[in-house]
Scaffold this motif. Structure first.
Motif, PDB file in Angstrom:
ATOM      1  N   GLY A 184       0.808  -1.204   0.000  1.00  0.00           N
ATOM      2  CA  GLY A 184       0.000   0.000   0.000  1.00  0.00           C
ATOM      3  C   GLY A 184       0.841   1.255   0.000  1.00  0.00           C
ATOM      4  O   GLY A 184       2.072   1.208   0.067  1.00  0.00           O
ATOM      5  N   VAL A 185       0.148   2.388  -0.081  1.00  0.00           N
ATOM      6  CA  VAL A 185       0.783   3.701  -0.021  1.00  0.00           C
ATOM      7  C   VAL A 185       0.342   4.368   1.277  1.00  0.00           C
ATOM      8  O   VAL A 185      -0.850   4.349   1.602  1.00  0.00           O
ATOM      9  N   MET A 186       1.301   4.948   2.013  1.00  0.00           N
ATOM     10  CA  MET A 186       0.954   5.570   3.285  1.00  0.00           C
ATOM     11  C   MET A 186       1.532   6.982   3.355  1.00  0.00           C
ATOM     12  O   MET A 186       2.615   7.258   2.838  1.00  0.00           O
ATOM     13  N   LEU A 187       0.796   7.838   4.039  1.00  0.00           N
ATOM     14  CA  LEU A 187       1.200   9.233   4.175  1.00  0.00           C
ATOM     15  C   LEU A 187       0.717   9.752   5.516  1.00  0.00           C
ATOM     16  O   LEU A 187      -0.391   9.428   5.954  1.00  0.00           O
ATOM     17  N   ALA A 188       1.559  10.558   6.170  1.00  0.00           N
ATOM     18  CA  ALA A 188       1.177  11.185   7.436  1.00  0.00           C
ATOM     19  C   ALA A 188       1.494  12.672   7.371  1.00  0.00           C
ATOM     20  O   ALA A 188       2.510  13.085   6.799  1.00  0.00           O
ATOM     21  N   GLU A 189       0.620  13.462   7.961  1.00  0.00           N
ATOM     22  CA  GLU A 189       0.845  14.904   8.095  1.00  0.00           C
ATOM     23  C   GLU A 189       1.149  15.205   9.556  1.00  0.00           C
ATOM     24  O   GLU A 189       0.460  14.713  10.461  1.00  0.00           O
ATOM     25  N   VAL A 190       2.173  16.016   9.789  1.00  0.00           N
ATOM     26  CA  VAL A 190       2.602  16.364  11.144  1.00  0.00           C
ATOM     27  C   VAL A 190       2.702  17.883  11.247  1.00  0.00           C
ATOM     28  O   VAL A 190       3.274  18.537  10.360  1.00  0.00           O
TER      29      VAL A 190
END
Length: 257
Positions: free
Chosen positions: A105-111
């Protein structure tokens, strides 16, 4: 770009860059970064595509991907103090991808200022998109996630062979093999297929998005010393559970030494 726009970006990246190479990788398109740790041309191109798009939409944000950090580990320095940042895992489960398995899968996080505010997981082969916004819960394909409860001792998953089958003298269900892919492990926890997971490594691109989803859904994501997992966590182990009782049971009984 709002939250749904960014999920659409992940979907588009997978459709145009990643999936066309699934089962079609050629000689020279897979390399070993370190023993057992693979990278493909699809990882590199997907990360570049997402980086360009996010920098264009958020000019003031720091955008860092797993492969860029491998090339320059110093990129992570100070990320916890950045006003606004995105962390990309272009293909989570690269080894599965190379072997032709759907579990990638593709994962992304915003911080923002060290706090994870949004997270995304896109599973190209299942068509499932998981999204979390801090304070607004977690959703799968736009619907709230309802965790199924089972009448059993807590069931855990891990990638560590020596811990498979561990049941703490019956106080846990025998530990099972993980998906070797956080983009599938975290959804399994959210859905209630498993109750906790143990990880040795705490790379932010692997865990920030999923940890936010779990905590927004009533679960717990903490390092083994009991501290909440954040972008600044630097621990030898991470324990994530669907509820506090499962976390406490696994923490006290887990044979980590």
């Amino acid at each position: 770009m709002d939250t749904d726009d960014i999920l659409a970006l992940l979907r588009q990246t997978a459709a145009e860059v990643i999936t066309p190479r699934f089962h079609r990788l050629r000689d020279g398109e897979v390399e070993e970064k370190r023993p057992g740790d693979l990278v493909t041309v699809a990882d590199l191109e997907a990360e570049a595509h997402l980086t360009r798009a996010l920098k264009g939409a958020f000019p003031g944000a720091v955008v860092i991907g797993e492969e860029a950090v491998f090339a320059d580990p110093g990129l992570l320095k100070g990320i916890g103090n950045a006003d606004h940042a995105f962390l990309i895992d272009p293909i989570d489960g690269t080894r599965n991808f190379v072997r032709g398995k759907d579990e990638h899968g593709v994962m992304l996080a915003e911080v923002r200022a060290g706090v994870t505010t949004r997270g995304w997981i896109w599973q190209p082969m299942t068509g499932r998109g998981y999204v979390a916004e801090r304070g607004a819960g977690a959703r799968m394909n736009g619907e709230p996630i309802v965790r199924v409860r089972h009448q059993r001792p807590p069931l855990g998953a891990t990638a560590h062979h020596r811990l498979l089958g561990f049941d703490a003298d019956g106080r846990l269900s025998p530990v099972v093999r993980s998906h070797f892919c956080c983009a599938f492990d975290y959804p399994a926890l959210l859905d209630g297929d498993i109750d906790f997971m143990f990880y040795r490594t705490t790379y932010p691109w692997d865990h920030l998005a999923g940890s936010l989803m779990v905590t927004e859904n009533g679960g717990v994501s903490r390092t083994l010393d009991g501290l909440a997992y954040t972008v600044q966590s630097n621990s030898s182990g991470l324990l994530v559970a669907g509820d506090t009782l499962s976390w406490m049971t696994a923490q006290h009984l887990w044979p980590v030494d």
